[in-house]
Design a protein around this motif. Structure first.
Motif, short mmCIF file in Angstrom:
data_model
loop_
_atom_site.label_atom_id
_atom_site.label_comp_id
_atom_site.label_asym_id
_atom_site.label_seq_id
_atom_site.Cartn_x
_atom_site.Cartn_y
_atom_site.Cartn_z
N LEU A 79 -86.52 -12.16 73.19
CA LEU A 79 -87.66 -11.40 73.65
C LEU A 79 -87.96 -12.10 75.34
CD1 LEU A 79 -90.26 -10.34 73.11
CD2 LEU A 79 -91.60 -11.71 71.77
N TRP B 78 -89.02 -1.84 73.76
CA TRP B 78 -89.68 -3.62 72.71
C TRP B 78 -91.25 -3.01 72.55
CZ3 TRP B 78 -87.08 -7.52 73.36
CH2 TRP B 78 -86.73 -7.46 74.23
N ILE C 285 -92.99 -6.36 79.99
CA ILE C 285 -92.35 -6.10 79.65
C ILE C 285 -91.34 -5.70 79.52
CG2 ILE C 285 -93.14 -4.30 77.65
CD1 ILE C 285 -90.72 -7.44 76.66
N VAL D 293 -96.35 -6.62 72.09
CA VAL D 293 -95.40 -8.83 72.62
C VAL D 293 -96.82 -8.94 71.96
CG1 VAL D 293 -94.47 -9.18 74.65
CG2 VAL D 293 -93.78 -7.43 73.66
#
Length: 164
Positions: A138, A97, A148, A160
């Motif tokens: 996402l 991520w 996440i 994020v």
């Protein structure tokens, strides 16, 4: 501890790095840079040959690129808990991520903002794919928990959250 200098501009991705630095609660010095000539001086080009911000200098170590800076900082200050331990199963999703946001997400949103065409004729060649696929990936990841990468807030959450 070596001095940490943060090079940024208020209208840059440096806001992500600043958030990371504040999460770490470590001392640092900020150098506000002007876009253009100031970022192209020999002194600053020695920090970042691209002449862009953000960048950090921590002792003799220089790091550029938002995801790299956040990864470096989380690893350099492990006691702050902003990265899963290296031997943790969450380390894989953590890397995923961090670099998803710096790669496919940023490219897809930039392509959309500038009306660059990503369609059936080129989607396989474009590393980010279609914006709806990036957003869908996402959204799916964010629907599984508070953070996440599981139960721990990490540098990946900083990235994020900064882009949403």
């Amino acid at each position: 501890m070596p001095e940490l200098t943060f090079y940024t501009h208020p209208m840059s991705r440096g806001r992500v790095v600043r958030w990371m630095l504040e999460e770490l609660a470590i001392p640092y010095k900020t150098e506000i840079m002007s876009f253009g000539a100031e970022m192209k001086t020999p002194d600053y080009l020695a920090i970042n040959p691209m002449g862009k911000v953000p960048a950090i200098k921590h002792g003799d170590t220089v790091v550029t690129e938002v995801a790299a800076i956040c990864t470096y900082l989380a690893d350099r200050f492990p006691d702050k808990g902003l990265a899963p331990p290296v031997d943790s199963p969450e380390r894989g999703p953590y890397y995923r991520w961090l670099f998803f946001m710096a790669g496919p997400f940023e490219m897809a949103t930039t392509a959309t903002a500038y009306d660059w065409r990503i369609d059936d004729s080129n989607v396989q060649a474009v590393g980010c794919g279609r914006l709806q696929d990036v957003i869908g990936s996402l959204e799916q990841a964010l629907s599984t928990g508070a953070h996440i990468c599981g139960e721990q807030f990490t540098a990946a959450d900083v990235l994020v959250s900064s882009y949403l």
